[in-house]
Design a protein around this motif. Structure first.
Motif, PDB file in Angstrom:
ATOM      1  N   ALA A   1      97.641 -21.601 146.849  1.00  0.00           N
ATOM      2  CA  ALA A   1      97.201 -22.966 147.137  1.00  0.00           C
ATOM      3  C   ALA A   1      96.148 -23.459 146.163  1.00  0.00           C
ATOM      4  O   ALA A   1      96.040 -24.645 145.907  1.00  0.00           O
TER       5      ALA A   1
ATOM      6  N   TYR B   1     102.866 -24.250 152.499  1.00  0.00           N
ATOM      7  CA  TYR B   1     101.822 -24.978 151.771  1.00  0.00           C
ATOM      8  C   TYR B   1     101.753 -26.427 152.268  1.00  0.00           C
ATOM      9  O   TYR B   1     100.698 -26.944 152.609  1.00  0.00           O
TER      10      TYR B   1
ATOM     11  N   GLY C   1     101.492 -29.103 144.671  1.00  0.00           N
ATOM     12  CA  GLY C   1     101.080 -27.718 144.502  1.00  0.00           C
ATOM     13  C   GLY C   1     101.147 -27.346 143.025  1.00  0.00           C
ATOM     14  O   GLY C   1     101.325 -28.196 142.148  1.00  0.00           O
TER      15      GLY C   1
END
Length: 614
Positions: free
Chosen positions: A98, A127, A152
């Motif tokens: 992350a 995520y 991401g």
């Protein structure tokens, strides 16, 4: 091994103002991840430990600073290795993923395995589901201009083969990235959290492996600042710390049979409703932010928890949801008055916005059931650690006893015995307006005999004056005062003048009607009340068992104090805490406070644990 932000910067050996990006590496155990990082970023120096042993050489997460490319390089533990606390470690990988700007997925398999696609697909889903919100919050806290969470990291799949051709090398028209997208689609994994996915292959006919292609691809990705811009090391530490604090806690090991690498259970709250068994759908540790538990499905009613909640109908129709609690007295009534008026006759339901919406005392003359008229019922979830519901009036009788004790204490300052004082005071409370108050009656209105402390004063139902028993022993109907056709107590004078119509001023105001009816009700329950009032003179034990609220632990089950574990004996008596219902000795339960959620509005006995609660 890092205590705080300064420690993190010092151990990385970089300046606090330096803007950095983060590169991390993932892959199965034994695929040479540490080796790859050493050669790609550090010219082959052994910055990350490698070893020929079977055991994993990287345990946990390690970071190093590359001053040339201005990146923090993070090495992680391999997937599919033998390790303890597997679930916690898998969750750790996602925390690293992350905060990365670029992720290298290293594989040495001659053909790309499904678990690569599965890992990236699951990571992407987890995520988006659990991390984006937390990262947005961190961004806001650190005042960054570019949000950490819009997208991401980018992914580079670094594929080293020996015997098979690289992806897309058969037909120059085939783009390897497109083949990878097709594989994802076939497995119905959608890596949409990643800003990009690139494929970098190298075929090693004879070692050492050539890392130059990977190095070029990494540098090219790092130069691109459109989705993620570099940030100070402090921010990187804060983001990791925030994720680590937020998603921490034990994961039960029976969840290892999961089909997903990052199942929801790793990140969602583990509380389960005691009544219906549904789990809470919020993320871990949400209680720290004061957010209550929430479940996807409705709960079912269970007698044990009595999880029925009433909400005020009028407020609900105006778009608000206000819970109401049936209790013995309205908050505006003084404790004495409240108990005297309603304790033995039921309960009131009070809404903070609409005031008292229901008094069950009026039930006796045509009041409807509150559930059909003024309140809505809802069945609520019972989460572990929350105070129970049990907010109904099933402890009214015990409340009355406590109230009586409370009154007895208040009255005992007066010289006379509490019983009579309370009775006469109660009588005054529900007496019709034309009655002379007990406090003003010092002697019989007819024979002038002065009343002593324990003498009973009687009111004539016709004229309202006070008499001794001898001067008011006759009865006749007094319909003109609203007592209806039944004969009631009158004084001798009013009995003799019964032919003469009393000159009663017409006052059919609701108030008067109400108090009279209340008085009739009072006559009807006078016996009950008498029993309770004299209960102060009789041992309380006789009355107690009948007045037990449902949530109290029965006396015969209480063998020792719930707190100090002292055994109860004739010398050590047991007391119930009015909040939790457990049995305690006097020492552990000498605190007094109101417990409105259980319907006690005046101070009552609570144990010292409940007294600590806000």
């Amino acid at each position: 091994k890092v205590r705080n932000e300064e420690d993190f910067i010092k151990k990385l050996d970089c300046s606090p103002d330096q803007h950095l990006k983060v590169v991390s590496i993932f892959g199965n155990t034994g695929d040479g991840k540490s080796h790859t990082l050493n050669h790609t970023f550090f010219y082959g120096r052994e910055v990350f430990k490698t070893s020929p042993a079977q055991e994993s050489c990287t345990v946990g997460v390690w970071a190093a600073y590359d001053p040339v490319r201005k990146v923090v390089v993070i090495d992680t533990e391999g997937l599919l290795g033998a390790t303890v606390n597997l679930s916690q470690r898998t969750r750790l990988l996602l925390k690293v993923l992350a905060i990365s700007d670029l992720v290298i997925y290293r594989t040495r398999a001659d053909r790309l395995h499904n678990d690569l696609f599965k890992f990236l697909g699951d990571a992407s889903e987890a995520y988006l589901k659990h991390f984006t919100k937390e990262l947005k919050a961190t961004t806001a806290r650190c005042g960054l201009d570019v949000p950490l969470s819009t997208l991401g990291p980018g992914v580079i799949i670094f594929h080293e083969t020996v015997y098979t051709k690289l992806l897309g090398s058969d037909h120059p028209s085939e783009v390897p990235e497109k083949l990878i997208q097709d594989r994802f689609r076939k497995l119905s994994c959608f890596p949409e959290a990643f800003s990009s996915i690139h494929y970098k292959g190298t075929r090693t006919y004879n070692p050492p492996t050539d890392f130059s292609g990977l190095r070029r691809a990494v540098e090219q990705q790092l130069e691109n600042n459109t989705t993620r811009s570099p940030r100070q090391p402090g921010v990187i530490y804060k983001a990791l710390k925030a994720l680590s604090d937020r998603f921490s806690g034990e994961i039960p090991d029976d969840q290892m049979a999961h089909s997903s690498f990052f199942p929801d259970e790793y990140f969602t709250c583990s509380s389960v409703c005691l009544s219906c068994g549904c789990g809470c759908k919020r993320s871990m540790n949400h209680a720290k932010e004061g957010v209550p538990h929430e479940s996807k499905s409705r709960c079912r009613y269970s007698h044990q928890y009595d999880n029925r909640v009433y909400t005020c109908k009028a407020c609900y129709e105006r778009g608000m949801e206000v819970s109401v609690v049936p209790k013995t007295s309205a908050s505006t009534d003084s404790p004495w008055l409240g108990l005297a008026k309603y304790a033995w006759s039921g309960y009131v339901i009070e809404c903070p916005n609409c005031g008292v919406v229901y008094r069950s005392r009026q039930y006796w003359f045509g009041n409807q059931d509150p559930v059909n008229t003024v309140v809505r019922t809802e069945i609520e979830h019972v989460w572990p650690g929350t105070d129970g519901f049990l907010k109904d009036n099933n402890n009214a009788a015990q409340r009355l006893l406590d109230g009586m004790n409370f009154m007895a204490q208040s009255v005992s300052e007066l010289s006379l015995g509490p019983t009579k004082a309370v009775t006469s005071w109660l009588t005054d409370q529900i007496a019709p307006a034309y009655w002379r108050p007990n406090s003003q009656i010092l002697s019989c209105n007819k024979c002038n005999t002065p009343f002593k402390d324990n003498d009973t004063k009687h009111h004539c139902r016709a004229c309202g004056e006070g008499f001794c028993d001898g001067c008011s022993s006759k009865t006749r109907p007094v319909p003109e005062r609203g007592w209806g056709p039944a004969p009631v107590r009158v004084c001798d004078n009013c009995y003799e003048n019964r032919g003469i119509q009393l000159d009663v001023a017409e006052q059919p105001s609701d108030e008067e009607g109400g108090t009279l009816i209340a008085r009739k009700v009072g006559e009807a329950v006078q016996n009950t009340l008498g029993a309770v009032v004299t209960a102060m003179d009789i041992p309380l034990g006789l009355v107690k068992d009948a007045a037990r609220p449902a949530y109290w632990v029965p006396d015969h089950e209480i063998l020792h104090c719930h707190n100090c574990r002292k055994e109860f004996s004739i010398k050590l008596s047991k007391h119930h805490c009015r909040a939790c219902g457990q049995g305690f000795c006097d020492e552990c339960s000498h605190d007094r406070r109101a417990v409105p959620s259980r319907g006690w509005d005046h101070p009552v006995r609570v144990c010292f644990n409940c007294n600590k609660k806000p």
